[in-house]
Design a protein around this motif. Structure first.
Motif, PDB file in Angstrom:
ATOM      1  N   UNK A   1      -6.223  -2.435   4.634  1.00 58.95           N
ATOM      2  CA  UNK A   1      -6.080  -1.737   3.349  1.00 58.95           C
ATOM      3  C   UNK A   1      -6.677  -0.335   3.366  1.00 58.95           C
ATOM      4  N   UNK A   2      -6.677   0.307   4.524  1.00 60.02           N
ATOM      5  CA  UNK A   2      -7.230   1.661   4.610  1.00 60.02           C
ATOM      6  C   UNK A   2      -6.330   2.691   3.939  1.00 60.02           C
ATOM      7  N   UNK A   3      -5.039   2.380   3.805  1.00 60.42           N
ATOM      8  CA  UNK A   3      -4.041   3.206   3.119  1.00 60.42           C
ATOM      9  C   UNK A   3      -3.669   4.493   3.860  1.00 60.42           C
ATOM     10  N   UNK A   4      -4.045   4.607   5.116  1.00 61.69           N
ATOM     11  CA  UNK A   4      -3.666   5.786   5.899  1.00 61.69           C
ATOM     12  C   UNK A   4      -2.145   5.896   5.977  1.00 61.69           C
ATOM     13  N   UNK A   5      -1.467   4.786   6.157  1.00 60.17           N
ATOM     14  CA  UNK A   5      -0.002   4.803   6.260  1.00 60.17           C
ATOM     15  C   UNK A   5       0.634   5.359   4.987  1.00 60.17           C
ATOM     16  N   UNK A   6       0.113   4.961   3.856  1.00 62.42           N
ATOM     17  CA  UNK A   6       0.631   5.449   2.573  1.00 62.42           C
ATOM     18  C   UNK A   6       0.385   6.950   2.451  1.00 62.42           C
ATOM     19  N   UNK A   7      -0.802   7.379   2.851  1.00 62.65           N
ATOM     20  CA  UNK A   7      -1.165   8.797   2.748  1.00 62.65           C
ATOM     21  C   UNK A   7      -0.327   9.698   3.653  1.00 62.65           C
ATOM     22  N   UNK A   8       0.046   9.220   4.851  1.00 63.12           N
ATOM     23  CA  UNK A   8       0.762  10.088   5.798  1.00 63.12           C
ATOM     24  C   UNK A   8       2.278  10.005   5.690  1.00 63.12           C
ATOM     25  N   UNK A   9       2.789   9.034   4.971  1.00 70.16           N
ATOM     26  CA  UNK A   9       4.243   8.887   4.864  1.00 70.16           C
ATOM     27  C   UNK A   9       4.809   9.994   3.969  1.00 70.16           C
ATOM     28  N   UNK A  10       5.607  10.898   4.527  1.00 75.61           N
ATOM     29  CA  UNK A  10       6.102  12.042   3.755  1.00 75.61           C
ATOM     30  C   UNK A  10       7.145  11.672   2.701  1.00 75.61           C
ATOM     31  N   UNK A  11       7.728  10.480   2.810  1.00 79.91           N
ATOM     32  CA  UNK A  11       8.773  10.090   1.864  1.00 79.91           C
ATOM     33  C   UNK A  11       8.326   8.991   0.903  1.00 79.91           C
ATOM     34  N   UNK A  12       7.048   8.630   0.941  1.00 78.58           N
ATOM     35  CA  UNK A  12       6.511   7.559   0.082  1.00 78.58           C
ATOM     36  C   UNK A  12       7.279   6.250   0.245  1.00 78.58           C
ATOM     37  N   UNK A  13       7.607   5.920   1.486  1.00 73.63           N
ATOM     38  CA  UNK A  13       8.397   4.728   1.763  1.00 73.63           C
ATOM     39  C   UNK A  13       7.552   3.468   1.955  1.00 73.63           C
ATOM     40  N   UNK A  14       6.227   3.604   1.997  1.00 75.01           N
ATOM     41  CA  UNK A  14       5.369   2.456   2.290  1.00 75.01           C
ATOM     42  C   UNK A  14       4.555   2.077   1.055  1.00 75.01           C
ATOM     43  N   UNK A  15       4.526   0.772   0.793  1.00 75.09           N
ATOM     44  CA  UNK A  15       3.717   0.231  -0.279  1.00 75.09           C
ATOM     45  C   UNK A  15       2.790  -0.820   0.317  1.00 75.09           C
ATOM     46  N   UNK A  16       1.512  -0.717   0.006  1.00 77.31           N
ATOM     47  CA  UNK A  16       0.530  -1.712   0.449  1.00 77.31           C
ATOM     48  C   UNK A  16      -0.123  -2.286  -0.795  1.00 77.31           C
ATOM     49  N   UNK A  17      -0.091  -3.612  -0.891  1.00 77.26           N
ATOM     50  CA  UNK A  17      -0.673  -4.289  -2.055  1.00 77.26           C
ATOM     51  C   UNK A  17      -1.582  -5.414  -1.598  1.00 77.26           C
TER      52      UNK A  17
ATOM     53  N   UNK B   1       7.937   8.344  11.991  1.00 78.20           N
ATOM     54  CA  UNK B   1       6.971   7.434  12.622  1.00 78.20           C
ATOM     55  C   UNK B   1       5.507   7.816  12.432  1.00 78.20           C
ATOM     56  N   UNK B   2       5.189   8.567  11.383  1.00 81.15           N
ATOM     57  CA  UNK B   2       3.786   8.925  11.137  1.00 81.15           C
ATOM     58  C   UNK B   2       2.929   7.681  10.942  1.00 81.15           C
ATOM     59  N   UNK B   3       3.462   6.669  10.289  1.00 80.42           N
ATOM     60  CA  UNK B   3       2.688   5.447  10.069  1.00 80.42           C
ATOM     61  C   UNK B   3       2.378   4.745  11.394  1.00 80.42           C
ATOM     62  N   UNK B   4       3.334   4.736  12.289  1.00 81.23           N
ATOM     63  CA  UNK B   4       3.131   4.113  13.603  1.00 81.23           C
ATOM     64  C   UNK B   4       2.039   4.847  14.371  1.00 81.23           C
ATOM     65  N   UNK B   5       2.071   6.152  14.312  1.00 80.73           N
ATOM     66  CA  UNK B   5       1.139   6.972  15.078  1.00 80.73           C
ATOM     67  C   UNK B   5      -0.267   7.026  14.499  1.00 80.73           C
ATOM     68  N   UNK B   6      -0.427   6.744  13.210  1.00 83.60           N
ATOM     69  CA  UNK B   6      -1.744   6.920  12.588  1.00 83.60           C
ATOM     70  C   UNK B   6      -2.437   5.630  12.157  1.00 83.60           C
ATOM     71  N   UNK B   7      -1.746   4.532  12.082  1.00 83.84           N
ATOM     72  CA  UNK B   7      -2.376   3.282  11.649  1.00 83.84           C
ATOM     73  C   UNK B   7      -3.453   2.874  12.658  1.00 83.84           C
TER      74      UNK B   7
END
Length: 62
Positions: free
Chosen positions: A44-60, A16-22
């Motif tokens: 499009x700040x990309x914080x979620x992409x940066x903090x996801x340890x498994x690279x599970x998030x894609x933002x386009x 849940x790093x993306x939930x906690x940091x977005x």
């Protein structure tokens, strides 16, 4: 814009790093998984992409 979670890679609420940091709360936990709840709020700040340890998030940007 699209925000996509690859559920084959996502560890769900145990990470849940993306939930906690977005900064605009695009993600939330529903049931037993992380979901994109407010995709249109994404800046499009990309914080979620940066903090996801498994690279599970894609933002386009469309």
């Amino acid at each position: 814009m699209s925000v996509v979670i690859d559920y084959d890679k996502c560890k769900g609420p145990e990470c849940a790093e993306c939930v906690n940091t977005c900064p605009v709360e695009v993600f939330e936990i529903q049931g037993n998984k992380v979901v994109v709840a407010r995709e249109s709020d994404c800046t499009l700040c990309m914080v979620c992409v940066d903090v996801c340890p498994t690279n599970a998030i894609t933002v386009k940007e469309d």
